[in-house]
Motif scaffolding. Sequence first.
Motif, PDB file in Angstrom:
ATOM      1  N   MET A   1       0.821  -1.185   0.000  1.00  0.00           N
ATOM      2  CA  MET A   1       0.000   0.000   0.000  1.00  0.00           C
ATOM      3  C   MET A   1       0.866   1.251   0.000  1.00  0.00           C
ATOM      4  N   SER A   2       2.152   1.064  -0.029  1.00  0.00           N
ATOM      5  CA  SER A   2       3.057   2.191   0.015  1.00  0.00           C
ATOM      6  C   SER A   2       3.605   2.487  -1.377  1.00  0.00           C
ATOM      7  N   ARG A   3       4.026   3.703  -1.586  1.00  0.00           N
ATOM      8  CA  ARG A   3       4.660   4.059  -2.855  1.00  0.00           C
ATOM      9  C   ARG A   3       6.182   4.020  -2.748  1.00  0.00           C
ATOM     10  N   ARG A   4       6.690   3.635  -1.602  1.00  0.00           N
ATOM     11  CA  ARG A   4       8.143   3.500  -1.440  1.00  0.00           C
ATOM     12  C   ARG A   4       8.590   2.258  -2.204  1.00  0.00           C
ATOM     13  N   GLU A   5       9.679   2.410  -2.917  1.00  0.00           N
ATOM     14  CA  GLU A   5      10.143   1.361  -3.824  1.00  0.00           C
ATOM     15  C   GLU A   5      10.332   0.009  -3.124  1.00  0.00           C
ATOM     16  N   ASP A   6      10.906   0.016  -1.924  1.00  0.00           N
ATOM     17  CA  ASP A   6      11.175  -1.255  -1.253  1.00  0.00           C
ATOM     18  C   ASP A   6       9.953  -1.840  -0.547  1.00  0.00           C
ATOM     19  N   LEU A   7       8.835  -1.130  -0.564  1.00  0.00           N
ATOM     20  CA  LEU A   7       7.597  -1.664   0.000  1.00  0.00           C
ATOM     21  C   LEU A   7       6.566  -1.994  -1.073  1.00  0.00           C
ATOM     22  N   MET A   8       6.629  -1.320  -2.199  1.00  0.00           N
ATOM     23  CA  MET A   8       5.602  -1.494  -3.218  1.00  0.00           C
ATOM     24  C   MET A   8       5.857  -2.710  -4.104  1.00  0.00           C
ATOM     25  N   PHE A   9       7.040  -2.878  -4.610  1.00  0.00           N
ATOM     26  CA  PHE A   9       7.341  -3.954  -5.547  1.00  0.00           C
ATOM     27  C   PHE A   9       8.275  -4.964  -4.901  1.00  0.00           C
ATOM     28  N   LYS A  10       7.866  -6.219  -4.896  1.00  0.00           N
ATOM     29  CA  LYS A  10       8.708  -7.296  -4.380  1.00  0.00           C
ATOM     30  C   LYS A  10       8.857  -8.336  -5.488  1.00  0.00           C
ATOM     31  N   PRO A  11      10.082  -8.631  -5.877  1.00  0.00           N
ATOM     32  CA  PRO A  11      10.268  -9.654  -6.901  1.00  0.00           C
ATOM     33  C   PRO A  11       9.858 -11.026  -6.365  1.00  0.00           C
ATOM     34  N   VAL A  12       9.495 -11.913  -7.264  1.00  0.00           N
ATOM     35  CA  VAL A  12       9.089 -13.253  -6.866  1.00  0.00           C
ATOM     36  C   VAL A  12      10.359 -14.083  -6.661  1.00  0.00           C
ATOM     37  N   GLU A  13      10.962 -13.922  -5.491  1.00  0.00           N
ATOM     38  CA  GLU A  13      12.213 -14.610  -5.205  1.00  0.00           C
ATOM     39  C   GLU A  13      12.249 -15.188  -3.796  1.00  0.00           C
ATOM     40  N   PHE A  14      11.177 -15.045  -3.062  1.00  0.00           N
ATOM     41  CA  PHE A  14      11.156 -15.491  -1.678  1.00  0.00           C
ATOM     42  C   PHE A  14      10.710 -16.947  -1.615  1.00  0.00           C
ATOM     43  N   ARG A  15      11.438 -17.738  -0.849  1.00  0.00           N
ATOM     44  CA  ARG A  15      11.172 -19.167  -0.750  1.00  0.00           C
ATOM     45  C   ARG A  15       9.898 -19.450   0.040  1.00  0.00           C
ATOM     46  N   THR A  16       9.659 -18.675   1.098  1.00  0.00           N
ATOM     47  CA  THR A  16       8.469 -18.891   1.929  1.00  0.00           C
ATOM     48  C   THR A  16       7.758 -17.565   2.163  1.00  0.00           C
ATOM     49  N   LEU A  17       6.523 -17.668   2.609  1.00  0.00           N
ATOM     50  CA  LEU A  17       5.754 -16.474   2.948  1.00  0.00           C
ATOM     51  C   LEU A  17       6.391 -15.772   4.145  1.00  0.00           C
ATOM     52  N   MET A  18       6.976 -16.530   5.055  1.00  0.00           N
ATOM     53  CA  MET A  18       7.662 -15.938   6.210  1.00  0.00           C
ATOM     54  C   MET A  18       8.854 -15.095   5.749  1.00  0.00           C
ATOM     55  N   ASP A  19       9.583 -15.554   4.738  1.00  0.00           N
ATOM     56  CA  ASP A  19      10.700 -14.773   4.196  1.00  0.00           C
ATOM     57  C   ASP A  19      10.207 -13.431   3.653  1.00  0.00           C
ATOM     58  N   LEU A  20       9.082 -13.447   2.962  1.00  0.00           N
ATOM     59  CA  LEU A  20       8.512 -12.214   2.414  1.00  0.00           C
ATOM     60  C   LEU A  20       8.075 -11.270   3.537  1.00  0.00           C
ATOM     61  N   VAL A  21       7.423 -11.816   4.560  1.00  0.00           N
ATOM     62  CA  VAL A  21       6.969 -11.002   5.692  1.00  0.00           C
ATOM     63  C   VAL A  21       8.168 -10.379   6.404  1.00  0.00           C
ATOM     64  N   GLN A  22       9.235 -11.146   6.588  1.00  0.00           N
ATOM     65  CA  GLN A  22      10.428 -10.608   7.238  1.00  0.00           C
ATOM     66  C   GLN A  22      11.062  -9.493   6.403  1.00  0.00           C
ATOM     67  N   GLU A  23      11.002  -9.609   5.089  1.00  0.00           N
ATOM     68  CA  GLU A  23      11.507  -8.553   4.213  1.00  0.00           C
ATOM     69  C   GLU A  23      10.689  -7.274   4.398  1.00  0.00           C
ATOM     70  N   PHE A  24       9.353  -7.412   4.431  1.00  0.00           N
ATOM     71  CA  PHE A  24       8.495  -6.254   4.665  1.00  0.00           C
ATOM     72  C   PHE A  24       8.763  -5.637   6.031  1.00  0.00           C
ATOM     73  N   GLU A  25       8.915  -6.495   7.035  1.00  0.00           N
ATOM     74  CA  GLU A  25       9.153  -6.008   8.390  1.00  0.00           C
ATOM     75  C   GLU A  25      10.448  -5.187   8.453  1.00  0.00           C
ATOM     76  N   GLY A  26      11.489  -5.667   7.799  1.00  0.00           N
ATOM     77  CA  GLY A  26      12.749  -4.934   7.760  1.00  0.00           C
ATOM     78  C   GLY A  26      12.625  -3.611   7.029  1.00  0.00           C
TER      79      GLY A  26
END
Length: 86
Positions: A1-26
């Motif tokens: 929901m953000s327009r910040r580059e590191d929050l808006m677009f995530k490449p499909v490279e995460f092995r698990t959903l937890m990995d993706l969530v941790q990326e967002f959290e960081g």
Amino acid sequence: MSRREDLMFKPVEFRTLMDLVQEFEGAYRGYWHNLRKIKIGQYVSHDPHSVEQIEWKHSILDVDKLSKEELRKELERHTRDMRLKV
């Protein structure tokens, strides 16, 4: 929901959903924000003629109340449910 580059677009490279969530959290932490709730929708059909209703908030996880292990288990459960629907 953000327009910040590191929050808006995530490449499909995460092995698990937890990995993706941790990326967002960081990424959120980098902007001095805390991740408090995670809302995950169900599978969305790519059929343009589908009349299925989209369930945007299938799982709502309260990050403050869950340990990292509990969060991981909930995300794995959601992933299993998604795979069964596909």
